[in-house]
Design an enzyme around this catalytic site. Sequence first.
Site, mmCIF file in Angstrom:
data_model
loop_
_atom_site.group_PDB
_atom_site.id
_atom_site.type_symbol
_atom_site.label_atom_id
_atom_site.label_comp_id
_atom_site.label_asym_id
_atom_site.label_seq_id
_atom_site.Cartn_x
_atom_site.Cartn_y
_atom_site.Cartn_z
ATOM 1 N N ASP B 320 -17.749 5.389 8.466
ATOM 2 C CA ASP B 320 -16.318 5.626 8.409
ATOM 3 C C ASP B 320 -15.808 5.170 7.063
ATOM 4 O O ASP B 320 -16.270 4.158 6.527
ATOM 5 C CB ASP B 320 -15.617 4.838 9.512
ATOM 6 N N LYS B 409 11.541 3.868 -5.714
ATOM 7 C CA LYS B 409 10.125 4.254 -5.747
ATOM 8 C C LYS B 409 9.784 4.753 -4.360
ATOM 9 O O LYS B 409 10.271 4.214 -3.369
ATOM 10 C CB LYS B 409 9.280 3.028 -6.116
#
Lengths: 554, 701
Positions: B320, B409
């Site tokens: 994974d 942001k």
Amino acid sequence: MSPVLAGVLQLLALIAALALAYRPLGDYMARVYSSEKHLKPEKWIYKAIGANPDTQMRWPAYLRGVLAFSLVSVVFLYLLQRLQGMLPGSLGFQAIDPDQAFNTAASFVANTNWQSYYGEQAMGHVVQTGGLAVQNFLSAAVGIAVAIALVRGFARSRTGELGNFWADLVRGTVRILLPISVVAAIVLVACGAIQNFAGIHDVGQFQGGSQQWNGGAVASQEAIKELGTNGGGYFNANSAHPFENPNGISNLLEIFLILLIPFSLTRTFGQLVGSVRQGYAILGTMAVIWIGFTALMMWTEFAHNGPAFEIAGGAMEGKETRFGIGGSSIFAVATTLTSTGAVNSFHSSYTGFGGGITMLGMQLGEIAPGGVGSGLYGMLIMAIIAVFIAGLMVGRTPEYLGKKIGTREIKLAACYILITPALVLCFTAAAMALPTPGNSMTNSGAHGFSEILYAYTSGANNNGSAFAGLNADTQWFNTTIGLAMLLGRFLPIVFVLALAGALAEQKPVPETVGTLRTNKPLFTGLLVGTILIITGLTYFPALALGPLAEGLAS
Amino acid sequence: MSTMTPTRAPHPKTPAEPAAAPGRVGGGLFDPRQLIASFPDALRKLDPRMMIKSPVMFVVLIGSVLTTVLAALDPGDWFGWAITGWLWLTTIFANLAEAVAEGRGKAQADTLRKAKTDTVARRLAGTTEERVPGTELRIDDLVVCEAGDIIPGDGDVIEGVASVDESAITGESAPVIRESGGDRSAVTGGTKVLSDRIVVKITTKPGETFIDRMISLVEGAARQKTPNEIALNILLASLTVVFLLAVVTLKPFANYAGADEQTSLIVLTALLVCLIPTTIGALLSAIGIAGMDRLVQRNVLAMSGRAVEAAGDVSTLLLDKTGTITLGNRQAAEFVPVEGVSAAELADAAQLSSLADETPEGRSIVVLAKDGHGLRERDQGQLADAEWIAFTAQTRMSGVDINGRRVRKGATGSIVAWVREQSGTISPDADRITDEIAEAGGTPLLVAVQDSAGARVLGVIHLKDVVKEGMRERFDELRRMGIRTVMITGDNPLTARAIAREAGVDDFLAEATPEDKMALIKREQAGGKLVAMTGDGTNDAPALAQADVGVAMNTGTSAAKEAGNMVDLDSNPTKLIEIVEIGKQLLITRGALTTFSIANDVAKYFAIIPAMFAVAYPGLDQLNIMRLASPESAILSAVIFNALIIIALVPLALKGVRYRPASADQMLRRNLAVYGLGGLVAPFIGIKIIDLLISLIPGIG
């Protein structure tokens, strides 16, 4: 030219000839066993024997084919000998005794060609040409068929099918053995071997007796005798007889024929498993042992040891002057490292070590290069053992040619390597322990023991050569060696075919860099080591009491 | 609550595990005192019913009994007694090897037993609660556990959430969270609830719980011979038969040669024991047990030895991405300003706007501004009259309004919308840069500002997955071992490819669903490959069961643990690599000792054959190349060497041979040199030394 140089040059010429034939013959044989087409004459044969050459056989069916065919062959050959007196073309020879007839029938069907009879004094044209020579072809073809079945086991996946025994048998005979034999026989005749159906000629009186010469289809039988690694001579003197092996050229040709198919089959193997390099690794193993043994043999036979040897330029006793020590040593190693057993010199007369080399050659299982077919399957079994032990050392469960060597595979391979040592050692021990068999020895001490050890080594390994000296035409030896030959031939075949079936059923394991690479010189070295240690050590005590004791006595 | 992940301190290494050098599987612990401690067990194992499991050692046992009888019949013969003594020692040494290997597991099992004290369960019957012994629980019973309770059996939490101390099983002292639903619902019997209340549905019968299985596993009670071990045993048995034949048939040969006296039954028995592969026969089961034990030391429980063997054969690893290949979160890697903006200006704005962002990504921006641009970290309190806009999943942006300047942001879409709202301009540069970053597999975040000059985009923050340090080297190693790694990720193919390239994995499976995973495993297996994977979720269970080596994380669901054939108590997916290495090491140890054992025979022949036959055939004395003192000392030396080599190799069998990832060719070359050639040479030296010592004993030399 010194005899040593002559010997080395002969060896080099032989290697060159084998190298030239390797690729074309190996590739041709691969095509023979993978082609879909049947030749006209083959179709006639299939029709005659009622076989369908296009059905695929699983291993039990294939094995049934091998065993049924061989049983019929034994019975046929036995009856032919027993009825010899009533058959035409028998040159007046009578029926062979039952024990000897059994021994001979077993011997020729098992591709051994151990001969407890004197060819020129017992067998007429019908038995020689119609029985023995025919078996020379068929037993060789059976050997190749079994080897091809094992190779298919490696090459095929997720199927149990190993091909068709009848097709393999017929093709091997018709497309490989027959054509090469015909050419070889013609060359042998050109060299001076005889080929006729003449009877027995009295050739005058000699001091102490008379001599007779037999005519016969010698060259044709000689060709297949060597090509099929059979080894049963037309004459008792075998390839030392000038009618069988007239000169140095024919001698070299015969050695070439002995080694031709067993070596080239490694190419066939490589082609069929899809990697000729795998074939080269097996070839390399065979070649290292063969060349090593030949070098040792020439060294020990050329070694001047004692004044008599020095005068003769080496151990010339029992060797033909027309072949010399070189030609005899090369022949002796070739014949004992294959299942041939033809001789052009008398192994009993070799130095102690020389005799030991011939015995060890057979005891390794005749795999370098071995008999036609049997050499390849024997070597592949050893490869499986080597892969199993060493393969673990690369950190994977062992695999060979993409097939896992698991419990079932190792069980079959282990049974295979048990058989011949068991036969050789048990029969030899019985012969030594019982009171009467020992009477057949003509020598005492270590050499006498070697005679018996050699006899069972030769029989159980299907070699057929004799150490000479031993009177093997007794009920005991005819029967026990006969049994050793049959068991030594067909029990291993049972395990080989079962193994082939097991391998063919597997799915292939893909090769990665983590896989033990079996196509590299490292593997060749490993395989040589495994063969020498595992099979060599089995016989070390026995060899110590025979040829080693003799060789080290000074 | 459901977003909470169990946080755990770095796992303290178990004391048995030495700090493993990178790329090398460390050996297990071996303490010579264990030999003495296990001695009584070794004697107990002399029971023929147990000995018969190893055909090679059974033959030695019979030989020992036989020589004892023969020695007793001729009590004045010191040689007979000496051989007898050493044959018994050979047998006992073999048992000792196994006993030591098992002894190490026993200690572990005792610790586990302590955890499995008889617990009282609070079973729910309808709405009422009754107290029953833990052993009476049946599957599907519901039990209540509150702070301080020991969980009475394995099960799934169906109600509530609690912190649980699993140190009894994992050795890990930090508590973990267990809660109903999801992938963290499994609880293990014997663990302790530290806080809150949970209701557990029992999923296993008493006696078959995880802890029970663990005990029987580490004790070796459940140990079954693995396929390769069985195959090796068959080969060893057949070699034993071959050598038995060689020795038995030697008697008539020797009689004929006139060496009857020198080949007494005692001598022949000694020869037989020397020839049969006793070294590997004695150590084979210890190697297998020690292999399992090495896994246990790494907190991995293999449910079958077969899985350990399979681990050595694995050719595809499914890993994974998150947590295994990359660190859990994406991090800021770069600030890319648009034209006309300086990097420092952008960094400053990025930092300011991220101070109110407590997500790992946000923090990484502040860190980058500090490390990459020397901007000292400011905290929110330092800036007076600033209005902080915290990051939320809805707005997907954070920022600050300070002195009329507004800095933002956030995700591309959110910032573009915000700038447009302020009727500002989006520099065409910004589009290009964000596209580039996305193509490279990263995640772009825009930084924008609104001040006197209007609203505009200053630049882009490049967020990317950070590959764990050393992973590339690990994958290179694996590649050299012939193992292909496939990264499994839920990312889109573009991102996945970029990370795969950076981490150096061979392949990736993007936007992976459990079905995709399963299909991949089946595809690999159809090609004959063995696949290893890790998993923890219930939806991983089918794939775990399908994989040849399925390592379930201990934090995972009971379905996952049930499906896999190994459980990693540390729940560290990277450990899969170590598991593969341990599997390989196990097989290598087996092969190396087999090779060594067989190669040993050559020297023994050179000791014993001349000793037996030099009288009959004086020439054979030339085979005595070691120049051993006398026939008796030669045979005795060979037998003693044969016995001592077993004890000498016990540490190697238990620790496993040195293993470094390398190609098959390199490994074979090295191991053949060490164990093949070494096996040929070592006994020549060993036997000679023993013979020298023996010949010093008065009356023998």
